[in-house]
Motif scaffolding. Structure first.
Motif, PDB file in Angstrom:
ATOM      1  N   ASN A  51       0.814  -1.206   0.000  1.00 27.77           N
ATOM      2  CA  ASN A  51       0.000   0.000   0.000  1.00 27.77           C
ATOM      3  C   ASN A  51       0.848   1.256   0.000  1.00 27.77           C
ATOM      4  O   ASN A  51       0.620   2.175  -0.794  1.00 27.77           O
ATOM      5  N   PHE A 116      -4.848  -3.793   3.265  1.00 30.74           N
ATOM      6  CA  PHE A 116      -4.618  -3.005   2.060  1.00 30.74           C
ATOM      7  C   PHE A 116      -5.821  -2.090   1.809  1.00 30.74           C
ATOM      8  O   PHE A 116      -5.663  -0.895   1.551  1.00 30.74           O
ATOM      9  N   GLN A 125      -1.817   6.700   4.798  1.00 28.94           N
ATOM     10  CA  GLN A 125      -1.544   6.656   3.363  1.00 28.94           C
ATOM     11  C   GLN A 125      -1.315   8.070   2.830  1.00 28.94           C
ATOM     12  O   GLN A 125      -0.403   8.308   2.044  1.00 28.94           O
TER      13      GLN A 125
END
Length: 191
Positions: A51, A116, A125
Motif C-alpha cells: 500500500n 490493504f 496513506q
C-alpha cells in the motif's frame, strides 16, 4: 538511505496509527484468530509495504477517477460491511480436515486484503504520499512508514490475542462490530 526520511516517516506513521481503524482491525483479527498472530503480523507487513509503496500513484489515480464523495461512500459502506461481517460466526479454525498451513495462509491472505483496503484514503496513506513528495528517497519513506505501521499494529495483535483469553470472544466480536459500524455510519454522515 536517507535516515531522516526513514525515522521521520516511522515516527509520523506510528503516532498517526494510535487509535486508528487499522489498529482496531489488528485487535479484531487477533481476537478472531488468536492462534494466528504471526500470519496476521505478516499480512499487515505485506499489505503495508504494498500500500505505501503504491500510495502516491494510487492516490493520484483515485483522485482523478473517483470523487471524494464517491470515495466516502465506498469507505463508509466497507466499514459497515466489515462490522456486519464480524457478527457472522467464522469457522476458519473449525474446518474438519483442514491443514494448519491452509488456515495460516487463509488468515494471512485475509489480513493482507483487509489491511490493504483499510489503508485506502487513510491518514497514514496520505502521510506517506506527503512524505514521498517531501523526500527524494521513496524507499526510505516506504521503509519508515512500514516500520511505523508495524510499531503500532504488531503490539495490537499481541494485546488482542491476550485479551481474548480473558473476555468471551463473542463479546469481542460484538464490540468490534459496533465500532466498525459506528465508523461506517460516521463516514457516511459526516464528510
Amino acid at each position: 538511505m536517507d535516515l531522516t526520511a526513514l525515522t521521520l516517516s516511522a515516527g509520523v506513521v506510528a503516532l498517526a496509527e494510535m487509535g486508528d481503524k487499522t489498529q482496531l482491525l489488528s485487535l479484531m483479527l487477533a481476537a478472531r484468530y488468536p492462534r494466528q498472530a504471526l500470519a496476521i503480523i505478516a499480512g499487515i507487513f505485506v499489505a503495508t509495504i504494498a500500500n505505501h509503496a503504491c500510495a502516491a500513484l494510487l492516490g493520484h489515480w483515485l483522485t482523478t477517477m473517483v470523487s471524494p464523495d464517491v470515495m466516502r461512500w465506498i469507505l463508509g459502506l466497507s466499514f459497515l460491511g466489515i462490522g456486519l461481517w464480524l457478527l457472522v460466526p467464522d469457522h476458519i479454525d473449525d474446518v474438519a480436515g483442514s491443514k494448519a498451513v491452509d488456515r495460516v495462509f487463509q488468515v494471512f491472505l485475509l489480513t493482507t486484503g483487509l489491511f490493504f483496503l483499510a489503508e485506502m484514503g487513510d491518514k497514514t496513506q496520505i502521510a506517506t504520499i506527503a512524505l514521498g513528495a517531501r523526500y527524494d528517497d521513496v524507499i526510505s519513506v516506504t521503509m519508515g512508514t512500514t516500520l511505523g505501521m508495524m510499531l503500532a499494529n504488531a503490539p495490537a495483535v499481541w494485546i488482542g490475542q491476550k485479551f481474548t483469553k480473558r473476555v468471551p470472544i463473542k463479546w469481542v466480536h460484538v464490540v468490534a462490530a459496533i465500532t466498525f459500524i459506528a465508523i461506517g455510519l460516521a463516514t457516511l454522515i459526516w464528510a
